[in-house]
Design an enzyme around this catalytic site. Structure first.
Site, PDB file in Angstrom:
ATOM      1  N   LYS A  26       0.840  -1.212   0.000  1.00 50.32           N
ATOM      2  CA  LYS A  26       0.000   0.000   0.000  1.00 50.32           C
ATOM      3  C   LYS A  26       0.870   1.256   0.000  1.00 50.32           C
ATOM      4  O   LYS A  26       0.651   2.169  -0.789  1.00 50.32           O
ATOM      5  CB  LYS A  26      -0.920   0.039   1.238  1.00 50.32           C
ATOM      6  CG  LYS A  26      -1.860  -1.133   1.365  1.00 50.32           C
ATOM      7  CD  LYS A  26      -2.738  -1.016   2.594  1.00 50.32           C
ATOM      8  CE  LYS A  26      -1.984  -0.981   3.900  1.00 50.32           C
ATOM      9  NZ  LYS A  26      -1.233  -2.227   4.205  1.00 50.32           N
ATOM     10  N   ARG A 101      -9.285   1.551   8.794  1.00 51.40           N
ATOM     11  CA  ARG A 101      -8.919   0.173   9.121  1.00 51.40           C
ATOM     12  C   ARG A 101     -10.011  -0.546   9.897  1.00 51.40           C
ATOM     13  O   ARG A 101      -9.847  -1.733  10.212  1.00 51.40           O
ATOM     14  CB  ARG A 101      -7.657   0.193   9.972  1.00 51.40           C
ATOM     15  CG  ARG A 101      -6.375  -0.176   9.229  1.00 51.40           C
ATOM     16  CD  ARG A 101      -5.244  -0.020  10.217  1.00 51.40           C
ATOM     17  NE  ARG A 101      -4.077  -0.770   9.918  1.00 51.40           N
ATOM     18  CZ  ARG A 101      -2.963  -0.250   9.389  1.00 51.40           C
ATOM     19  NH1 ARG A 101      -2.917   1.007   9.043  1.00 51.40           N
ATOM     20  NH2 ARG A 101      -1.904  -0.998   9.222  1.00 51.40           N
ATOM     21  N   ARG A 139      11.465  -6.007   5.159  1.00 56.82           N
ATOM     22  CA  ARG A 139      11.272  -4.545   5.054  1.00 56.82           C
ATOM     23  C   ARG A 139      12.247  -3.819   5.983  1.00 56.82           C
ATOM     24  O   ARG A 139      12.442  -4.197   7.126  1.00 56.82           O
ATOM     25  CB  ARG A 139       9.832  -4.172   5.431  1.00 56.82           C
ATOM     26  CG  ARG A 139       9.613  -2.663   5.448  1.00 56.82           C
ATOM     27  CD  ARG A 139       8.157  -2.279   5.278  1.00 56.82           C
ATOM     28  NE  ARG A 139       7.303  -2.703   6.375  1.00 56.82           N
ATOM     29  CZ  ARG A 139       5.978  -2.538   6.376  1.00 56.82           C
ATOM     30  NH1 ARG A 139       5.371  -1.966   5.351  1.00 56.82           N
ATOM     31  NH2 ARG A 139       5.257  -2.963   7.394  1.00 56.82           N
ATOM     32  N   ARG A 172      11.321  -2.142  11.577  1.00 58.57           N
ATOM     33  CA  ARG A 172      10.243  -1.683  12.453  1.00 58.57           C
ATOM     34  C   ARG A 172       9.970  -2.755  13.507  1.00 58.57           C
ATOM     35  O   ARG A 172       9.941  -3.933  13.199  1.00 58.57           O
ATOM     36  CB  ARG A 172       8.968  -1.430  11.631  1.00 58.57           C
ATOM     37  CG  ARG A 172       8.932  -0.076  10.965  1.00 58.57           C
ATOM     38  CD  ARG A 172       7.825   0.059   9.940  1.00 58.57           C
ATOM     39  NE  ARG A 172       6.508  -0.419  10.348  1.00 58.57           N
ATOM     40  CZ  ARG A 172       5.403  -0.292   9.605  1.00 58.57           C
ATOM     41  NH1 ARG A 172       5.456   0.301   8.416  1.00 58.57           N
ATOM     42  NH2 ARG A 172       4.243  -0.760  10.020  1.00 58.57           N
TER      43      ARG A 172
HETATM   44  P1  ADP Z   1       2.310  -1.836   3.245  1.00 54.84           P
HETATM   45  O1  ADP Z   1       2.329  -0.324   3.206  1.00 54.84           O
HETATM   46  O2  ADP Z   1       1.097  -2.413   2.586  1.00 54.84           O
HETATM   47  O3  ADP Z   1       2.541  -2.405   4.616  1.00 54.84           O
HETATM   48  P2  ADP Z   1       4.882  -1.608   1.836  1.00 54.84           P
HETATM   49  O4  ADP Z   1       4.574  -0.728   0.667  1.00 54.84           O
HETATM   50  O5  ADP Z   1       5.643  -1.004   2.976  1.00 54.84           O
HETATM   51  O6  ADP Z   1       3.535  -2.344   2.347  1.00 54.84           O
HETATM   52  O7  ADP Z   1       5.671  -2.875   1.272  1.00 54.84           O
HETATM   53  C1  ADP Z   1       6.117  -3.903   2.175  1.00 54.84           C
HETATM   54  C2  ADP Z   1       7.515  -4.381   1.727  1.00 54.84           C
HETATM   55  O8  ADP Z   1       7.393  -5.057   0.483  1.00 54.84           O
HETATM   56  C3  ADP Z   1       8.510  -3.237   1.518  1.00 54.84           C
HETATM   57  O9  ADP Z   1       9.772  -3.682   1.952  1.00 54.84           O
HETATM   58  C4  ADP Z   1       8.471  -2.993  -0.003  1.00 54.84           C
HETATM   59  O10 ADP Z   1       9.722  -2.520  -0.488  1.00 54.84           O
HETATM   60  C5  ADP Z   1       8.144  -4.389  -0.551  1.00 54.84           C
HETATM   61  N1  ADP Z   1       7.246  -4.356  -1.716  1.00 54.84           N
HETATM   62  C6  ADP Z   1       6.228  -3.506  -1.961  1.00 54.84           C
HETATM   63  N2  ADP Z   1       5.605  -3.796  -3.123  1.00 54.84           N
HETATM   64  C7  ADP Z   1       6.254  -4.885  -3.624  1.00 54.84           C
HETATM   65  C8  ADP Z   1       6.083  -5.682  -4.821  1.00 54.84           C
HETATM   66  N3  ADP Z   1       5.116  -5.428  -5.720  1.00 54.84           N
HETATM   67  N4  ADP Z   1       6.913  -6.726  -5.011  1.00 54.84           N
HETATM   68  C9  ADP Z   1       7.891  -7.006  -4.105  1.00 54.84           C
HETATM   69  N5  ADP Z   1       8.104  -6.290  -2.985  1.00 54.84           N
HETATM   70  C10 ADP Z   1       7.302  -5.246  -2.732  1.00 54.84           C
HETATM   71  P1  AMP Z   2       1.072   0.901   8.988  1.00 55.57           P
HETATM   72  O1  AMP Z   2       2.287   1.763   8.854  1.00 55.57           O
HETATM   73  O2  AMP Z   2      -0.073   1.356   8.140  1.00 55.57           O
HETATM   74  O3  AMP Z   2       1.393  -0.568   8.815  1.00 55.57           O
HETATM   75  O4  AMP Z   2       0.567   1.086  10.494  1.00 55.57           O
HETATM   76  C1  AMP Z   2       1.380   0.703  11.594  1.00 55.57           C
HETATM   77  C2  AMP Z   2       0.534   0.599  12.860  1.00 55.57           C
HETATM   78  O5  AMP Z   2      -0.026   1.890  13.185  1.00 55.57           O
HETATM   79  C3  AMP Z   2      -0.667  -0.334  12.791  1.00 55.57           C
HETATM   80  O6  AMP Z   2      -0.326  -1.704  13.030  1.00 55.57           O
HETATM   81  C4  AMP Z   2      -1.546   0.232  13.912  1.00 55.57           C
HETATM   82  O7  AMP Z   2      -1.061  -0.133  15.195  1.00 55.57           O
HETATM   83  C5  AMP Z   2      -1.339   1.741  13.749  1.00 55.57           C
HETATM   84  N1  AMP Z   2      -2.315   2.315  12.799  1.00 55.57           N
HETATM   85  C6  AMP Z   2      -2.043   2.887  11.594  1.00 55.57           C
HETATM   86  N2  AMP Z   2      -3.177   3.274  10.988  1.00 55.57           N
HETATM   87  C7  AMP Z   2      -4.191   2.936  11.823  1.00 55.57           C
HETATM   88  C8  AMP Z   2      -5.614   3.038  11.759  1.00 55.57           C
HETATM   89  N3  AMP Z   2      -6.216   3.571  10.696  1.00 55.57           N
HETATM   90  N4  AMP Z   2      -6.342   2.566  12.809  1.00 55.57           N
HETATM   91  C9  AMP Z   2      -5.745   2.043  13.880  1.00 55.57           C
HETATM   92  N5  AMP Z   2      -4.418   1.884  14.016  1.00 55.57           N
HETATM   93  C10 AMP Z   2      -3.635   2.326  12.999  1.00 55.57           C
END
Ligand code: ADP
Ligand code: AMP
Length: 228
Positions: A26, A101, A139, A172
Site C-alpha cells: 500500500k 482500518r 522490510r 520496524r
Molecule cells: P504496506 O504499506 O502495505 O505495509 P509496503 O509498501 O511497505 O507495504 O511494502 C512492504 C515491503 O514489500 C517493503 O519492503 C516494499 O519494499 C516491498 N514491496 C512492496 N511492493 C512490492 C512488490 N510489488 N513486489 C515485491 N516487494 C514489494
Molecule cells: P502501517 O504503517 O499502516 O502498517 O501502520 C502501523 C501501525 O499503526 C498499525 O499496526 C496500527 O497499530 C497503527 N495504525 C495505523 N493506521 C491505523 C488506523 N487507521 N487505525 C488504527 N491503528 C492504525
C-alpha cells in the site's frame, strides 16, 4: 474544533483509499500514485510513528499498541485524519494509506466527505500470505525520512543506509515475527470486512499485488485513466 463539512470539496477532487493487509505494498503504491497525481499521500502509520519519535501524548498512547501489532483506538485516528485532511495541501484530493482500518473509521470518514463513500476510489491490494511474510520480514525503514526498502526487492545502495537522507535503516518493531502474526490476525478480523463495505458503496477495484511494483502501478494508472 475543525468543521468536517469543510472537507467536502468540488466533485472532481480525487480521494483514493488503499486497502490491503500489512506488506501488501500500500505504502509503495500510494507514494507512487500520489507523486503521479500531484497529491499528498496520507499515511496514518507514518503520522503515528512521527508522534512516537516526538514523544507527544499521542505517540505515548500509540507506541505500546503499535509495537504489539494492535490497532490504535478509532477516536484517535478519526481525530487525526479529520485534522490532516483539512490541511490546504489536501484541498485538491489525497491518497490514503492505512486508513480506514475499521468499520467505525470507514463510517466516520464517509461522513466527512461530500458524497460519502461513493466519492471514494478504493484499491484493495491482494497478496498471498507467504509473500506478505517475506515482504514484512525483509522490510527496512528510515526513521528520519520514512522511506521504505526491502533487503531483496529494493535494497539501499549502501548497506543499511537510506539512499535519500543517509540515516541508518532499521527494522520496524512491528515487523518482527510476534507482531506480524498479530497484525495479520487483526487485519482479518477488523479490516478485511471493509472490502464488503466498499464493494457496494464506492468505485472499488481488486488489485493483484503479487506482481512487480511497476506492473501493479501500471494497473492503477490504467484504472485512473479509464475513469478520467
Ligand atoms: P504496506 O504499506 O502495505 O505495509 P509496503 O509498501 O511497505 O507495504 O511494502 C512492504 C515491503 O514489500 C517493503 O519492503 C516494499 O519494499 C516491498 N514491496 C512492496 N511492493 C512490492 C512488490 N510489488 N513486489 C515485491 N516487494 C514489494
Ligand atoms: P502501517 O504503517 O499502516 O502498517 O501502520 C502501523 C501501525 O499503526 C498499525 O499496526 C496500527 O497499530 C497503527 N495504525 C495505523 N493506521 C491505523 C488506523 N487507521 N487505525 C488504527 N491503528 C492504525
Amino acid at each position: 474544533m475543525a468543521d468536517a463539512s469543510a472537507l467536502s470539496g468540488a466533485d472532481n477532487r480525487k480521494r483514493v483509499v488503499f486497502l490491503g493487509p500489512p506488506g501488501a505494498g500500500k505504502g509503495t503504491q500510494a507514494e507512487r500514485l500520489a507523486a503521479h497525481l500531484g497529491l499528498p499521500r496520507v499515511s496514518t502509520g507514518d503520522i503515528l510513528r512521527e508522534a512516537i519519535a516526538q514523544g507527544s501524548p499521542l505517540g505515548q498512547q500509540a507506541a505500546p499498541l503499535i509495537e504489539k501489532g494492535q490497532l490504535v483506538p478509532d477516536e484517535l485516528l478519526i481525530g487525526i485524519i479529520r485534522e490532516r485532511l483539512l490541511a490546504p495541501d489536501c484541498a485538491p484530493g489525497y491518497v490514503l494509506d492505512g486508513f480506514p482500518r475499521t468499520l467505525g473509521q470507514a463510517e466516520s470518514f464517509a461522513g466527512m466527505v461530500r458524497g460519502g463513500a461513493a466519492a471514494l476510489l478504493v484499491f484493495d491490494v491482494e497478496v498471498p500470505r507467504a509473500e506478505l511474510l517475506r515482504r514484512l520480514s525483509g522490510r527496512r525503514w528510515c526513521p528520519a525520512c520514512q522511506a521504505t526498502y526491502h533487503l531483496d526487492n529494493k535494497p539501499p545502495r549502501v548497506d543499511s543506509t537510506c539512499d535519500q537522507c543517509g540515516a541508518r535503516l532499521i527494522q520496524r518493531e512491528d515487523d518482527k515475527e510476534e507482531s506480524v502474526a498479530r497484525r495479520l490476525d487483526v487485519y482479518d478480523q477488523r479490516t478485511a470486512p471493509l472490502r464488503e463495505y466498499y464493494e457496494t458503496r464506492s468505485r472499488f477495484h481488486h488489485i493483484d499485488g503479487h506482481r512487480p511494483v511497476e506492473t501493479v502501478f501500471q494497473d492503477l494508472r490504467r484504472i485512473l485513466q479509464e475513469r478520467a
